[in-house]
Design a protein around this motif. Structure first.
Motif, short mmCIF file in Angstrom:
data_model
loop_
_atom_site.label_atom_id
_atom_site.label_comp_id
_atom_site.label_asym_id
_atom_site.label_seq_id
_atom_site.Cartn_x
_atom_site.Cartn_y
_atom_site.Cartn_z
N ILE A 6 73.42 61.09 -4.01
CA ILE A 6 73.54 61.14 -5.46
C ILE A 6 74.03 59.79 -6.01
O ILE A 6 73.61 59.36 -7.07
CB ILE A 6 74.42 62.33 -5.91
N GLN A 7 74.87 59.12 -5.24
CA GLN A 7 75.34 57.79 -5.66
C GLN A 7 74.19 56.79 -5.67
O GLN A 7 74.07 55.98 -6.60
CB GLN A 7 76.47 57.28 -4.74
N SER A 10 71.99 57.59 -8.65
CA SER A 10 72.68 57.19 -9.88
C SER A 10 72.54 55.69 -10.11
O SER A 10 72.24 55.25 -11.22
CB SER A 10 74.16 57.59 -9.81
N ARG A 11 72.76 54.91 -9.06
CA ARG A 11 72.64 53.45 -9.18
C ARG A 11 71.21 53.04 -9.52
O ARG A 11 70.98 52.17 -10.33
CB ARG A 11 73.09 52.76 -7.90
N THR A 13 68.76 54.82 -10.98
CA THR A 13 68.20 55.33 -12.24
C THR A 13 69.06 55.00 -13.45
O THR A 13 68.56 55.05 -14.58
CB THR A 13 68.05 56.86 -12.18
N LEU A 15 71.37 56.95 -14.32
CA LEU A 15 71.86 58.27 -14.75
C LEU A 15 73.16 58.56 -14.01
O LEU A 15 73.27 58.32 -12.81
CB LEU A 15 70.83 59.35 -14.44
N SER A 16 74.13 59.10 -14.73
CA SER A 16 75.41 59.42 -14.09
C SER A 16 75.24 60.59 -13.13
O SER A 16 74.28 61.37 -13.23
CB SER A 16 76.45 59.77 -15.15
N GLU A 17 76.18 60.71 -12.21
CA GLU A 17 76.14 61.83 -11.27
C GLU A 17 76.19 63.18 -11.99
O GLU A 17 75.42 64.09 -11.64
CB GLU A 17 77.24 61.68 -10.23
N THR A 19 75.03 63.85 -14.90
CA THR A 19 73.71 64.03 -15.51
C THR A 19 72.69 64.45 -14.46
O THR A 19 71.86 65.34 -14.70
CB THR A 19 73.25 62.74 -16.21
N LEU A 20 72.75 63.86 -13.28
CA LEU A 20 71.84 64.25 -12.21
C LEU A 20 72.03 65.72 -11.83
O LEU A 20 71.06 66.46 -11.65
CB LEU A 20 72.05 63.36 -10.98
N ALA A 55 64.87 59.13 -16.71
CA ALA A 55 65.82 58.12 -17.20
C ALA A 55 65.18 57.29 -18.31
O ALA A 55 65.84 56.98 -19.31
CB ALA A 55 66.29 57.22 -16.06
#
Length: 145
Positions: A6-7, A10-11, A13, A15-17, A19-20, A55
């Protein structure tokens, strides 16, 4: 097969975790595979592709409901091309209206500053001209309400 945490996603896209996780909860992506030992999400290349598209839509101001429509149309491919075009053009028109509104606000602020500049310099002719422009600026602002 490549997988991403997920990290990582997040990096990649932006998008915050949370949000994911939300996008998975509301069905925009996934279900996301889980690591058998830890239970942590493991995103595949296809998931990353979908999330990169989402995104971009989010950055353009597209809401969740229209993201769902976009995803459904994307899955249908060429058969949904016209619907996809219409959806995107509707958002383009909304963005154009937002730009026009911001330009009207910017014009008002610049004219208002120019009025005070003319007053500061004691330039009565310029003050009168700017006052005339300000009336037009106010009219444009009132149309935005």
């Amino acid at each position: 097969m490549s997988t991403f945490t997920i990290q990582d996603v997040s990096r990649r896209t932006g998008l915050s975790e949370p949000t994911l996780r939300y996008y998975e909860d509301v069905g925009l992506v996934g279900p996301i595979r889980r690591d058998e030992s830890s239970g942590h999400r493991r995103y595949g290349v296809e998931d990353l592709d979908v999330l990169e598209a989402l995104a971009c839509l989010r950055a353009a101001g597209v809401g969740i409901d229209d993201m769902r429509v976009y995803q459904a149309n994307r899955a249908r491919g060429r058969a949904a091309a016209g619907e996809q075009r219409d959806l995107l053009l509707r958002h383009a028109e909304r963005v154009e209206a937002e730009i026009a509104a911001r330009r009207a606000r910017l014009g008002y602020l610049r004219d208002k500053a120019a009025l005070w500049d003319a007053r500061d310099r004691g330039d009565a002719a310029e003050e009168a001209e700017v006052t005339r422009r300000l009336v037009e600026s106010v009219d444009r602002l009132e149309l935005l309400r």
